[in-house]
Design a protein around this motif. Structure first.
Motif, short mmCIF file in Angstrom:
data_model
loop_
_atom_site.label_atom_id
_atom_site.label_comp_id
_atom_site.label_asym_id
_atom_site.label_seq_id
_atom_site.Cartn_x
_atom_site.Cartn_y
_atom_site.Cartn_z
N LEU A 1 11.20 -3.84 41.66
CA LEU A 1 11.72 -3.07 42.55
C LEU A 1 11.21 -3.11 44.00
CD1 LEU A 1 13.92 -1.09 43.12
CD2 LEU A 1 12.37 1.07 42.47
N ARG A 2 9.78 -3.39 43.89
CA ARG A 2 8.89 -3.43 45.09
C ARG A 2 9.32 -4.79 45.68
NH1 ARG A 2 3.24 -3.63 43.00
NH2 ARG A 2 2.85 -5.00 44.79
N LYS A 3 9.67 -5.91 45.10
CA LYS A 3 9.99 -7.28 45.37
C LYS A 3 11.46 -7.27 46.04
CE LYS A 3 7.14 -10.39 42.77
NZ LYS A 3 7.10 -11.72 41.80
N LYS A 4 12.19 -6.24 45.52
CA LYS A 4 13.77 -6.56 45.98
C LYS A 4 13.88 -5.76 47.13
CE LYS A 4 18.27 -5.50 44.16
NZ LYS A 4 19.08 -5.20 43.16
N LYS A 5 13.17 -4.54 47.23
CA LYS A 5 13.24 -3.83 48.36
C LYS A 5 12.64 -4.54 49.41
CE LYS A 5 14.36 0.56 46.35
NZ LYS A 5 14.00 2.03 46.50
N SER A 6 11.38 -5.00 49.22
CA SER A 6 10.63 -5.54 50.53
C SER A 6 11.33 -6.91 50.71
CB SER A 6 9.19 -6.08 50.03
OG SER A 6 9.25 -6.79 48.97
N LYS A 7 12.08 -7.76 49.95
CA LYS A 7 12.74 -8.95 50.43
C LYS A 7 14.00 -8.36 51.16
CE LYS A 7 14.82 -12.99 48.33
NZ LYS A 7 15.26 -13.73 47.20
N ALA B 1 9.55 -16.19 47.10
CA ALA B 1 10.29 -17.51 46.42
C ALA B 1 9.45 -18.24 45.65
CB ALA B 1 10.98 -18.10 47.44
N ALA B 2 8.22 -18.27 45.80
CA ALA B 2 7.40 -19.07 45.24
C ALA B 2 6.84 -18.50 43.77
CB ALA B 2 6.04 -19.42 45.87
N THR B 3 6.96 -17.14 43.96
CA THR B 3 6.53 -16.19 42.62
C THR B 3 7.80 -15.72 41.94
OG1 THR B 3 6.15 -14.45 43.90
CG2 THR B 3 4.13 -15.69 43.61
N ASP B 4 9.15 -16.24 42.22
CA ASP B 4 10.25 -15.88 41.56
C ASP B 4 10.11 -16.11 40.13
OD1 ASP B 4 12.83 -15.38 40.60
OD2 ASP B 4 13.62 -16.12 42.37
N MET B 5 10.23 -14.79 39.43
CA MET B 5 9.82 -14.95 37.74
C MET B 5 11.08 -15.89 37.17
SD MET B 5 7.37 -13.24 37.27
CE MET B 5 7.43 -13.59 35.51
N LYS C 1 16.08 -21.41 36.06
CA LYS C 1 14.88 -22.04 36.58
C LYS C 1 15.41 -23.03 37.68
CE LYS C 1 10.75 -24.10 34.82
NZ LYS C 1 9.92 -24.60 33.63
N ILE C 2 16.28 -23.70 37.50
CA ILE C 2 17.02 -24.67 38.52
C ILE C 2 17.52 -23.85 39.88
CG2 ILE C 2 18.83 -26.23 39.05
CD1 ILE C 2 18.78 -27.31 36.00
N ASN C 3 18.14 -22.85 39.43
CA ASN C 3 18.73 -21.98 40.76
C ASN C 3 17.62 -21.43 41.50
OD1 ASN C 3 21.35 -22.43 40.35
ND2 ASN C 3 21.75 -20.60 39.13
N ALA C 4 16.46 -20.92 40.78
CA ALA C 4 15.39 -20.34 41.48
C ALA C 4 14.53 -21.47 42.21
CB ALA C 4 14.20 -19.82 40.37
N SER C 5 14.52 -22.63 41.74
CA SER C 5 13.75 -23.85 42.36
C SER C 5 14.73 -23.99 43.51
CB SER C 5 13.73 -24.87 41.54
OG SER C 5 13.15 -26.03 42.29
N HIS C 6 16.13 -24.13 43.65
CA HIS C 6 16.88 -24.38 44.68
C HIS C 6 16.58 -23.38 45.81
CE1 HIS C 6 20.54 -24.59 46.83
NE2 HIS C 6 20.32 -25.73 46.80
N ASP C 7 16.81 -22.24 45.32
CA ASP C 7 16.57 -20.99 46.29
C ASP C 7 15.21 -21.10 46.84
OD1 ASP C 7 19.00 -20.22 45.46
OD2 ASP C 7 18.47 -18.54 44.16
N ALA C 8 14.26 -21.64 46.20
CA ALA C 8 12.78 -21.42 46.78
C ALA C 8 12.91 -22.42 47.94
CB ALA C 8 11.80 -21.85 45.94
#
Length: 374
Positions: free
Chosen positions: A94-100, A122-126, A136-143
């Motif tokens: 929740l912290r990550k989502k609201k801060s982002k 982005a680098a620590t996206d679970m 995993k691929i989507n997270a890498s692309h987003d990062a």
């Protein structure tokens, strides 16, 4: 102490970027009536209803910081994002989502430093650590998009993340050195007064001078990138350009210039530069000894060549002297040949006359002896 004690040169890059790429805001609030996306003010374009934004941020809804953020103050948005990110009373996700949410809106207003936190998020996206390959691929692309957009806006931190993604395959990215060089080059050539331009030049300079990541060394190209980075006040580049001047990478070796940049890097607190300054006298003495040894060896070779040349010239002169003497004798005899022939003929004539006289004398003597005998 060879480290100058003057205060480190302070330089301020632009806080805001005149260029803002699209698609920065990815987290949207949902309408409480129909579930569609709300705009920043809480208005739903689908059903036309308003939703109080404070309902989504009850933790700080009554603070002045929150009110200023709602007034679209970029720094207030950023600081509110920091408040949420550091709030240990909230669940981490929740912290990550609201801060982002607030970091994205601050970045969308051109605030460059907001990308520092967006890059870390982005680098620590679970999802990067998920067993689900699609996630995993989507997270890498987003990062990678975050790193690239942040770099284009002028964030130096994002340049480092972008480098690690392209050149070492971090954050689930496929290594793509060609694309990495191109993107960093595009960022490095920007005329804006943003730190990313300096950082991109510094990174490219290091890559080309030292041939990192399999890239062929190009000292001239690398030195030019580092020179631009120093001109753009990149601290790390001062160390690397000092090493270029020390070793003659892309530039004529120059100990004075090397020392100047080592001192500047030492003022920034860069350890290798500080150590170099401390050992400067030892380094200078070592180089002086090497130069003296080289000079003596060169002088020795020069002297040997000089002696050999003198001996060669002396032998040549002696040979020419002998030739001249022989030629002179030959010329003299050729000039006086008839004269000497005449003299020789006279001598032979005189010798014949002497023989005849001697014969006459002998005959006379014999006559006298015969008379005496009678």
């Amino acid at each position: 102490d060879l480290i100058e004690q003057e205060k480190k040169e302070e330089y301020e890059y632009d806080e805001f970027s005149g260029y803002v790429p699209g698609g920065i805001v990815t987290i949207t609030l949902k309408c409480s009536h129909c579930g569609s996306d709300l705009d920043f003010n809480g208005y739903c374009t689908k059903c036309g209803q308003m939703t109080a934004i404070s309902d989504y941020f009850p933790e700080y809804a009554g603070t002045n910081l929150y009110k200023n953020a709602l007034q679209e103050d970029p720094n207030a948005m950023y600081n509110l994002g920091k408040q949420y990110y550091d709030d240990k009373n909230l669940d981490l996700s929740l912290r990550k989502k609201k801060s982002k949410y607030w970091f994205e809106h601050a970045a969308n207003k051109g605030l460059i430093k907001a990308w520092n936190e967006l890059a870390v998020l982005a680098a620590t996206d679970m999802r990067l650590f998920s067993d689900n390959m699609y996630e995993k691929i989507n997270a890498s692309h987003d990062a990678q998009l975050v790193f690239y957009k942040g770099s284009l806006m002028g964030n130096a931190y994002c340049c480092f993340f972008l480098r690690d993604a392209y050149f070492t395959g971090d954050y689930g990215a496929n290594i793509d050195v060609v694309r990495g060089l191109k993107d960093l080059s595009d960022i490095a050539e920007g005329p804006r007064n943003v730190e990313a331009v300096a950082t991109a030049n510094s990174l490219l300079g290091q890559i080309y001078v030292w041939g990192k990541y399999g890239v062929q060394k190009d000292y001239n190209r690398g030195f030019n990138y580092l020179k631009k980075a120093v001109e753009k006040h990149d601290e790390a580049a001062t160390l690397f350009i000092a090493q270029c001047y020390e070793n003659g990478y892309g530039v004529t070796a120059n100990d004075s210039e090397a020392l100047k940049y080592y001192r500047k890097a030492a003022q920034y607190g860069i350890e290798p530069a500080i150590e170099y300054i401390k050992n400067f006298e030892a380094n200078t003495a070592r180089k002086a000894k090497i130069n003296i040894d080289k000079f003596l060896e060169i002088k020795k070779q020069h002297d040997l060549k000089k002696q050999a040349e003198i001996a060669r010239k002396k032998a040549e002169e002696e040979r020419e002297r002998k030739i001249r003497k022989q030629n002179a004798i030959q010329e003299y005899w050729e000039k006086h040949e008839e004269e000497y022939k005449e003299i020789n003929d006279k001598i032979k004539s005189l010798e014949n006359e002497i023989v005849d006289l001697q014969k006459n004398i002998n005959d006379k003597n014999n006559e006298i002896i015969d008379l005496n005998n009678e």
